[in-house]
Write an enzyme that holds these catalytic residues in place. Structure first.
Site, PDB file in Angstrom:
ATOM      1  CB  CYS A 166      25.592   0.128 -26.992  1.00  0.00           C
ATOM      2  SG  CYS A 166      27.368   0.865 -27.146  1.00  0.00           S
ATOM      3  CD  GLU A 168      25.133  -6.790 -25.176  1.00  0.00           C
ATOM      4  OE1 GLU A 168      24.163  -7.538 -24.379  1.00  0.00           O
ATOM      5  OE2 GLU A 168      26.157  -6.480 -24.429  1.00  0.00           O
ATOM      6  CG  HIS A 203      28.670  -4.007 -25.405  1.00  0.00           C
ATOM      7  ND1 HIS A 203      27.479  -4.019 -24.847  1.00  0.00           N
ATOM      8  CD2 HIS A 203      29.154  -2.616 -25.393  1.00  0.00           C
ATOM      9  CE1 HIS A 203      26.972  -2.615 -25.067  1.00  0.00           C
ATOM     10  NE2 HIS A 203      27.989  -1.906 -25.291  1.00  0.00           N
ATOM     11  NE  ARG A 233      19.497  13.867 -18.622  1.00  0.00           N
ATOM     12  CZ  ARG A 233      18.991  13.547 -17.059  1.00  0.00           C
ATOM     13  NH1 ARG A 233      19.954  14.286 -16.196  1.00  0.00           N
ATOM     14  NH2 ARG A 233      17.968  12.773 -16.588  1.00  0.00           N
TER      15      ARG A 233
HETATM   16  N1  PCA Z   1      29.762   1.985 -25.436  1.00  0.00           N
HETATM   17  C1  PCA Z   1      28.600   2.749 -25.029  1.00  0.00           C
HETATM   18  C2  PCA Z   1      28.445   3.826 -26.042  1.00  0.00           C
HETATM   19  C3  PCA Z   1      29.422   3.964 -26.820  1.00  0.00           C
HETATM   20  C4  PCA Z   1      30.396   2.887 -26.462  1.00  0.00           C
HETATM   21  O1  PCA Z   1      31.406   2.476 -27.263  1.00  0.00           O
HETATM   22  C5  PCA Z   1      27.460   1.890 -24.644  1.00  0.00           C
HETATM   23  O2  PCA Z   1      27.725   0.830 -24.230  1.00  0.00           O
HETATM   24  O3  PCA Z   1      26.214   2.169 -24.713  1.00  0.00           O
END
Ligand code: PCA
Length: 208
Positions: free
Chosen positions: A144, A81, A167, A91
């Site tokens: 995240c 990222e 990620h 939410r």
């Molecule tokens: N991925 C989510 C939140 C928890 C996770 O493992 C995200 O990409 O925000």
């Protein structure tokens, strides 16, 4: 005691039994890589909860580097990222219905922060090891992103401390539930994160 690198992974979410990010993060707990001792921290899923947990971990462990991991089911490769934004879709409404219930991650904070991981060096090494990876321009607006933003904001006056977020795809074990979605074997993700940690430790030394 060597200086600490905080490595976070999330609890399972969206009905999964595991979260690939924690499966990877927990395997590094206690290891020393590039002179930094890894402290793996498990984080609850939610913008506010995730932001609180990472700040708590920074206060407690006074890390020399911070790397967050998250599961991005459906992505085909390791995603480094590049940017964290000051938007919290608590939410997950944007993902579900397109109706954004946005609040800031940090009221009054800047719109965005860039990753402080050495992304170029990391991509180069991942390419060399033939691990599929790319730089991503959005970490979403959920937990995240909130974790990444909160860490970068909290450490904004300590620019020598590398901070960033990666990620991961679903782990191969999760593929049974998602037959049409890509996944990656755990050892390959572990190798990828080892490279991320090693390059980060090296860059911290250059800067520090
Ligand atoms: N991925 C989510 C939140 C928890 C996770 O493992 C995200 O990409 O925000």
């Amino acid at each position: 005691m060597p200086p600490i690198l905080v490595l976070t992974g999330f609890e399972p979410w969206r009905g999964e039994r595991i979260n690939s990010s924690w499966e990877v993060a927990r395997r590094f707990d206690g290891e020393v890589i590039g002179g930094l001792q890894i402290k793996s921290v498990r984080v609850p899923v939610g913008c506010t909860k995730a932001a609180r947990r990472i700040i708590g971990a920074i206060v407690r462990y006074r890390p020399r580097a911070v790397i967050g991991l998250g599961e991005a089911g459906g992505r085909p490769a390791i995603a480094l990222e590049r940017i964290a934004i000051n938007l919290a879709d608590e939410r997950g409404a944007l993902a579900k219905s397109g109706d954004p219930g946005f609040t800031p991650v940090v009221r009054g904070g800047p719109d965005a922060y860039f990753s402080r991981l050495p992304l170029r060096a990391i991509i180069r090494e991942l390419d060399r090891k033939e691990i599929p990876a790319s730089v991503s321009l959005t970490a979403g607006a959920y937990a995240c992103n909130a974790l990444m933003y909160a860490a970068l904001h909290y450490l904004r006056r300590k620019p020598g401390i590398p901070v960033g977020f990666v990620h991961l795809p679903y782990e191969a074990r999760q593929a049974g539930r998602h037959r049409s979605l890509p996944s990656m074997p755990l050892p390959m993700m572990e190798n990828a994160v080892r490279i991320v940690i090693a390059e980060t430790a090296r860059s911290g030394k250059r800067e520090g």
